[in-house]
Design a protein around this motif. Structure first.
Motif, short mmCIF file in Angstrom:
data_model
loop_
_atom_site.label_atom_id
_atom_site.label_comp_id
_atom_site.label_asym_id
_atom_site.label_seq_id
_atom_site.Cartn_x
_atom_site.Cartn_y
_atom_site.Cartn_z
N UNK A 81 39.45 30.31 39.85
CA UNK A 81 40.16 29.07 40.19
C UNK A 81 41.54 29.30 40.79
N UNK A 82 42.31 30.25 40.27
CA UNK A 82 43.67 30.45 40.78
C UNK A 82 43.64 31.02 42.20
N UNK A 83 42.72 31.94 42.48
CA UNK A 83 42.61 32.48 43.83
C UNK A 83 42.08 31.43 44.80
N UNK A 84 41.10 30.67 44.35
CA UNK A 84 40.52 29.63 45.20
C UNK A 84 41.55 28.58 45.57
N UNK A 85 42.35 28.14 44.60
CA UNK A 85 43.36 27.11 44.90
C UNK A 85 44.41 27.64 45.87
N UNK A 86 44.76 28.92 45.78
CA UNK A 86 45.72 29.49 46.73
C UNK A 86 45.11 29.56 48.13
#
Length: 99
Positions: A81-86
């Protein structure tokens, strides 16, 4: 300190297994923290989707390779999720400047 262009295409090596994971393709930037959070890679074994090596995996850029500990295989960006949102924020690296 290396410039972004010097890091692209470098091999990514798992030092625990002494094997190549892939080659650096690009960067994932967290715009709020103004930092690179992961390297996107082209995996050594063909995989679909966008794959990355987070900097949290004890990553070191030395000489002509990126050495990684604590990571057996690249992380799927769509499953983190954190990589995808970035990635969704569409921050592009042009030369050595983010835009």
């Amino acid at each position: 300190m290396k410039k972004s262009g010097e890091i692209q295409q470098l091999p990514v090596i798992n030092v625990n297994k002494n094997e190549k994971i892939g080659n650096v393709k690009g960067f994932i930037i967290n715009p709020e923290k103004k930092e690179v959070v992961a390297l996107t890679i082209v995996p050594a074994e063909p995989l679909e989707g966008l794959w990355a090596v987070p900097f949290s995996c004890n990553l070191n850029i030395v000489g002509t390779a990126v050495m990684v500990e604590d990571l057996d295989e690249p992380v799927s960006v769509s499953e983190d999720d954190s990589l995808l949102s970035a990635c969704i924020k569409e921050i592009y690296l042009i030369g050595s400047a983010a835009s």
